[in-house]
Design a protein around this motif. Structure first.
Motif, PDB file in Angstrom:
ATOM      1  N   THR A   1      -4.121  -3.184  -0.381  1.00 11.88           N
ATOM      2  CA  THR A   1      -4.257  -3.561  -1.789  1.00 11.88           C
ATOM      3  C   THR A   1      -4.923  -4.925  -1.858  1.00 11.88           C
ATOM      4  O   THR A   1      -4.946  -5.665  -0.861  1.00 11.88           O
ATOM      5  N   PRO A   2      -5.491  -5.273  -3.017  1.00 12.60           N
ATOM      6  CA  PRO A   2      -6.242  -6.538  -3.099  1.00 12.60           C
ATOM      7  C   PRO A   2      -5.445  -7.741  -2.615  1.00 12.60           C
ATOM      8  O   PRO A   2      -4.253  -7.856  -2.863  1.00 12.60           O
TER       9      PRO A   2
ATOM     10  N   ASP B   1       0.198 -11.332  -0.208  1.00 13.44           N
ATOM     11  CA  ASP B   1       0.944 -10.372  -1.031  1.00 13.44           C
ATOM     12  C   ASP B   1       0.200  -9.040  -1.198  1.00 13.44           C
ATOM     13  O   ASP B   1      -0.026  -8.571  -2.303  1.00 13.44           O
TER      14      ASP B   1
ATOM     15  N   CYS C   1      -0.444  -4.890   0.480  1.00 15.74           N
ATOM     16  CA  CYS C   1       0.284  -3.795   1.133  1.00 15.74           C
ATOM     17  C   CYS C   1      -0.662  -2.986   2.007  1.00 15.74           C
ATOM     18  O   CYS C   1      -1.754  -2.615   1.571  1.00 15.74           O
ATOM     19  N   PHE C   2      -0.223  -2.717   3.213  1.00 14.70           N
ATOM     20  CA  PHE C   2      -1.000  -1.856   4.111  1.00 14.70           C
ATOM     21  C   PHE C   2      -0.395  -0.466   4.101  1.00 14.70           C
ATOM     22  O   PHE C   2       0.830  -0.325   4.102  1.00 14.70           O
ATOM     23  N   ARG C   3      -1.236   0.551   4.125  1.00 14.04           N
ATOM     24  CA  ARG C   3      -0.733   1.917   4.310  1.00 14.04           C
ATOM     25  C   ARG C   3      -1.702   2.680   5.188  1.00 14.04           C
ATOM     26  O   ARG C   3      -2.911   2.534   5.048  1.00 14.04           O
TER      27      ARG C   3
ATOM     28  N   ILE D   1      -4.948   3.435  -3.126  1.00 17.47           N
ATOM     29  CA  ILE D   1      -4.204   2.293  -3.671  1.00 17.47           C
ATOM     30  C   ILE D   1      -4.202   2.267  -5.183  1.00 17.47           C
ATOM     31  O   ILE D   1      -3.511   1.458  -5.782  1.00 17.47           O
ATOM     32  N   GLN D   2      -4.950   3.128  -5.830  1.00 15.96           N
ATOM     33  CA  GLN D   2      -4.946   3.114  -7.301  1.00 15.96           C
ATOM     34  C   GLN D   2      -3.949   4.119  -7.827  1.00 15.96           C
ATOM     35  O   GLN D   2      -3.900   5.228  -7.396  1.00 15.96           O
TER      36      GLN D   2
END
Lengths: 708, 334
Positions: free
Chosen positions: B68-69, B195, B197-199, B333-334
């Motif tokens: 995420t950004p 801040d 998130c990795f997935r 991520i959206q």
């Protein structure tokens, strides 16, 4: 000098074992070497207390060192006294290094009962360190199996717990093979694995040990403790351990509960460099770690910074308060990304192999829900998660949490609701239990109430015009609310048929309509929708007085709302953008005619004009062979009311055993009404008082209904 | 329609019941694939990319992640980030281990920029993180050995970058090569610091078939390698994989007959292409591949595995492949 003597006695047996024995008195605070001096030094009562404790510990240790045979705890006050001394001192300040040898020896020798051994082992709390030698000698006790299996297990657990307090570990490493041999004991295996995990070095990894572990794994199945040890072996000697071990127990990048910690100082510096205006705020920022109380929040609200990871606000009410005051979009965006990703990653039915973490996921959903309640608004990341995951949901996993989150789906005039929420929900609704149906109805009622509350708040706020022009127009909002109500009307109709008009279900349906019937007056929303006939008639003809009473109340509120709307319209106090269509009045009137015809005038079969109503030809009714069919649904004969009528007769005329219900007329009809009201049928009361125009108190048959 | 709704959400938070992104929702929001895609840019548009600069990215297996950004990330402070990350790794290595695991090597961290790896000027320059070992014995003479590398990139990610406020940096695709323990440490540091998130980014069979079609159509100078598709047969007691290799020229010929509009590919064309391959296979082996799961696609351009692994083979098509992967990462991520 009594003190001096007593301090010497316990040392005797100890010295025999240890060459490097430290002086016991050195352990005391400000240990005194010169006994003469020490006597003079005893001045404060505190010191005295310490010394007396010291003495009693020394006595206890010397007692335990000398214990020879099995001693029962029950009849032995001396043992009891010393045991209590050891326990209390151990818990208060820990035991000195010298104590461990004595106590471990006695606890593992089997001389005392297991209850005593257990208590001794549990009080082996080190004040500083544990001498390696005492651990070594206890391992030799373990090998001769003098003590019971439970004590062996407890010793291993103790050893794992205090592992870091053992002063040296060289000799302990030499015993690696001994510990390894304990693996074959099924009960001890998990603890031995843990201990070996702590002891293993590269040179401990041997092919025969790997084979043994693999054998054990083949025998006992995939056990997490064996796996952990094997993976440590693999880490040291990847060339020896060639089997594939399952990946990490938990994915590395997901942490559901994040502690709040302030942003990295270096980042702040960067900010300062980049943005010189920020100097004041960054140099005096109040770190979130220190935020503990509400007054602190108020005092520092001007210089508070959000934590480095926004996800941590979920479990921090003070930060949630702060968040509520802040209009920084990036705060919500950070939370949005974190929550959206976490929900998807942890979802137990969307991601394979996540089943084992269901409890954890439940807790997380519960936390998210509580946060939404706290903030009184739904998260859009949560909404998107629900839209994505509901079509895959079995309606069972995390049920109550998921339904709670549904109740916070934000109000938006989107067309997504039908395909993403209503359709999957309806599928589950029709195929699930009565209880699930009721839960869904309850959820949708809360959803409706949350939307209406939101509408109310923003109608009052000065931003009203802005909200409606940008976000969603009032007509858009009305349409979304109407869509929800129509959806509930539809599923309720079907559910009542599927569940044979179950009273329990009807209660939840009518509960929903209690909110719907009051939307105009209570929530200022220009919308009223009548329940469908499939809900109205089952309620009207219900066997249960609770449902009938509820329906009466709802119809009364509809009337009040519609009358108010009509008055506003007529007086034209304010230019109304929205006007109720004549259809709603028409629907209301049809229902009210049917209700009054049923309950009051006993003319339901003639008067009901609703297309799905009760209107029936006299010829047909005669064929049913029911006598007095006209009156069969009035407030006396209605199946939901007949019980009251019988009780009323019983109480009013206890001698009359004929139970002739037709006696309830005229004056008695009025008494009967009073009786019903007194029984708590308030809904019926307000309905009759508002909707029935009683021409004369004496003649109820002339009563008519008022149409609005 | 989507953009209208998006505009409606760009509001001060007071006006919204929901707390979420102050931007609209991307196309294909709930996992739907776009019905058409533009072809990856032809090699000529890649002239500005120096093949030497990116050569080290080729022929390595990269594990894919979406990110995420990044909040308050600055491309100008990469050197500092390297220093901080180095300290973090040193601290993490000491923490939590019950026993010392052998003699620890001194780990050097380098964070640098890969300015060539982007699709448009709007894209943030890619960021490369490298961990290498220094043996402490002979610090000056000894060679540094690369232990782990990972890079963040964004190729034509306008969909996302146009929608986030200034404080955020969009580098939605992360690729890692090396031990997972390092990925975990580096990822944790980025998560804590920015801040984000990795997935793990898995590639669906549908997207794999897109890759098969897209890459088949690409021109390659050298003698190209075969188009290889690996299928896994579900619900068997023993795993069974089917490898289907097609001569690249045959595959190209087939694709040329399927593709109608030059420069653009539609879902229908991809379906027709795959169906032709399936029916050919069925004619010979009486196995219906449509009932199996496509797990891996290998071509001369790149090879991709459904579990989220990619290997780039041609530097001229690097950004083209990254563009597609960026799109997949953004949709996650959206």
């Amino acid at each position: 000098m009594q003190r001096r003597q007593s301090s010497k006695t316990p040392k005797q047996p100890l010295q025999g074992h240890h060459e490097n024995q430290t002086d016991l008195s050195a352990w005391r605070k400000g240990g005194r070497i010169d006994p003469g001096k020490s006597v003079q030094n005893i001045q404060s009562p505190n010191d005295q207390k310490n010394d007396s404790k010291q003495d009693s510990l020394e006595q206890a240790l010397s007692y335990f060192a000398k214990v020879q045979d099995r001693v029962s705890l029950k009849n032995n006050s001396v043992l009891q006294k010393h045991l209590t001394t050891v326990e209390s001192i151990a818990l208060q300040r820990g035991l000195p290094p010298e104590g461990f040898d004595v106590l471990l020896n006695v606890a593992l020798s089997g001389k005392l009962a297991d209850t005593v051994n257990t208590r001794l082992l549990k009080s082996l709390v080190p004040a500083s360190v544990i001498p390696e030698t005492s651990v070594i000698s206890s391992v030799s006790w373990l090998c001769v199996s003098k003590c019971s299996g439970n004590i062996q297990l407890l010793f291993l657990r103790w050893l794992i717990t205090v592992f870091d307090f053992i002063d040296r570990k060289e000799q302990l490493h030499a015993l690696y093979g001994f510990f390894f041999s304990f693996l074959q004991d099924e009960k001890m295996c998990p603890y031995v694995c843990h201990l070996l995990y702590l002891l293993t070095r590269k040179e401990s990894v041997k092919p025969f040990r790997i084979r043994r572990l693999l054998d054990l794994q083949a025998k006992m199945g995939m056990q997490s403790h064996l796996q952990a040890l094997l993976s440590l072996y693999k880490l040291f000697c990847p060339e020896l351990v060639t089997i594939t071990l399952p990946g990490k127990m938990k994915k590395w990048n997901t942490q559901l509960i994040i502690p709040a910690s302030s942003t990295n100082k270096n980042n702040l510096e960067e900010n300062r460099e980049k943005n010189h205006v920020d100097l004041y705020s960054t140099s005096e920022s109040f770190p979130v770690e220190q935020l503990q109380t509400f007054p602190q929040l108020l005092q520092n609200i001007h210089c508070l910074e959000f934590p480095s990871q926004m996800g941590s606000v979920l479990t921090n009410p003070l930060l949630l308060h702060y968040m509520n005051c802040i209009k920084d979009e990036s705060v919500y965006l950070r939370l949005y990304y974190w929550m959206g990703q976490t929900l998807q990653e942890e979802c137990t039915w969307c991601v394979a192999d996540n089943n084992q973490y269901e409890e954890e996921f439940k807790d997380f959903l519960e936390t998210v829900y509580k946060t939404e309640c706290f903030l009184q608004e739904g998260f859009s990341s949560c909404e998107e998660f629900l839209y994505k995951s509901l079509p895959l949901w079995d309606g069972f996993c995390c049920r109550s949490q998921i339904l709670k989150l549904v109740s916070w789906i934000p109000l938006s005039s989107s067309s997504e609701m039908k395909s993403h929420l209503y359709d999957p929900l309806a599928q589950l609704f029709f195929t699930s239990s009565l209880y699930f149906k009721c839960s869904v109805l309850e959820t949708l009622k809360e959803l409706l109430q949350n939307w209406l509350n939101w509408h109310m708040i923003h109608l009052d706020s000065e931003f009203e015009s802005e909200v409606y022009s940008l976000n969603t127009t009032l007509s858009g909002l009305v349409n979304v609310v109407a869509e929800l109500i129509h959806f509930v009307g539809w599923i309720s109709t079907v559910a009542l048929r599927l569940e044979n008009n179950a009273t329990f279900l009807l209660y939840f349906i009518l509960d929903f309509y209690e909110t719907v019937c009051d939307m105009y007056l209570r929530y200022n929303l220009p919308l009223l929708i009548m329940p469908p006939a499939g809900v109205f008639y089952p309620a009207l003809l219900s066997m249960d007085s609770v449902s009938l009473n509820q329906l009466c109340y709802i119809m009364y509120r509809y009337r009040t709302n519609l009358v108010a709307a009509k008055e506003n319209e007529l007086s034209k106090k304010k230019t109304l953008q929205f006007k109720f269509s004549s259809q709603i009045y028409q629907e209301y009137n049809q229902y009210i005619i049917a209700m009054v015809g049923c309950l009051w005038t006993s003319r339901a079969f003639q008067k009901d004009i609703h297309p799905q109503g009760l209107r029936m030809d006299d010829e047909l009714l005669k064929k049913t062979a029911v006598q007095e069919f006209r009156t069969s649904f009035n407030i006396v004969y209605h199946p939901a009311m007949m019980g009251y009528a019988v009780l009323f007769l019983q109480q009013a005329w206890p001698d009359d055993t004929t139970f002739d219900l037709s006696l309830i007329k005229g004056k008695r009809w009025n008494w009967y009404l009073e009786y019903l009201y007194a029984q708590g049928l308030k809904g019926l009361k307000v309905f009759i008082e508002s909707s029935i125009n009683r021409v004369s108190q004496a003649s109820h048959s002339k009563a008519g209904n008022v149409q609005v | 329609m989507e953009s209208v709704e998006g505009a409606a959400r760009t509001l001060p938070s007071i006006g919204r019941l929901s707390r979420g992104p102050p931007f609209g929702r991307a196309q294909g929001r709930f996992g739907l694939s776009p019905s058409g895609r533009l072809l990856p840019p032809a090699p000529r548009s890649q002239e500005n990319v120096d093949p030497q600069q990116t050569a080290f990215l080729l022929r390595k297996q990269w594990t894919l992640y979406s990110v995420t950004p990044l909040y308050r990330f600055s491309g100008a402070r990469l050197r500092d980030y390297g220093r901080l990350l180095g300290a973090f790794i040193a601290a993490e290595k000491q923490k939590g281990l019950a026993v010392e695991v052998g003699v620890e090597l001194d780990i050097k961290v380098a964070v640098s920029s890969l300015p060539d790896l982007r699709g448009s000027d709007q894209d943030q320059a890619a960021v490369l993180v490298q961990l290498s070992s220094r043996s402490s014995a002979s610090r000056k003479n000894s060679e540094e050995k690369l232990l782990w590398s990972g890079w963040f990139c964004c190729v034509s990610g306008d969909d996302l970058s146009e929608r986030v406020p200034e404080d955020f940096t969009c580098l939605p695709l992360f690729l890692a090569n090396g031990a997972e323990s390092y990925t975990s440490i580096v990822g944790s540091w980025f998560q804590k610091t920015f801040d984000c998130c990795f997935r793990r980014l898995a590639i669906s069979p549908l997207n794999l078939s897109w890759m098969a079609a897209m890459w088949t159509g690409c021109k390659v100078d050298k003698t190209a390698s075969a188009l290889e598709l690996v299928f896994s047969v579900p619900s068997l007691p023993q795993p069974l994989d089917i490898l289907y290799a097609i001569h690249p020229e045959d595959a190209k010929d087939l694709w040329d007959t399927v593709q109608k509009t030059p420069g653009e590919i539609t879902q229908e064309e991809v379906d027709v292409f795959m169906d032709c391959l399936y029916s050919h296979f069925h004619r010979h082996f009486k196995i219906r591949l449509s009932a199996t799961k496509l797990v891996k696609v290998s071509t001369a351009i790149a090879s991709a595995h459904c579990d989220g692994f990619i290997k780039f083979l041609q530097s001229q098509y690097l950004t083209g492949v990254l563009m597609l992967l960026t799109e997949l990462a953004i949709s996650q991520i959206q």
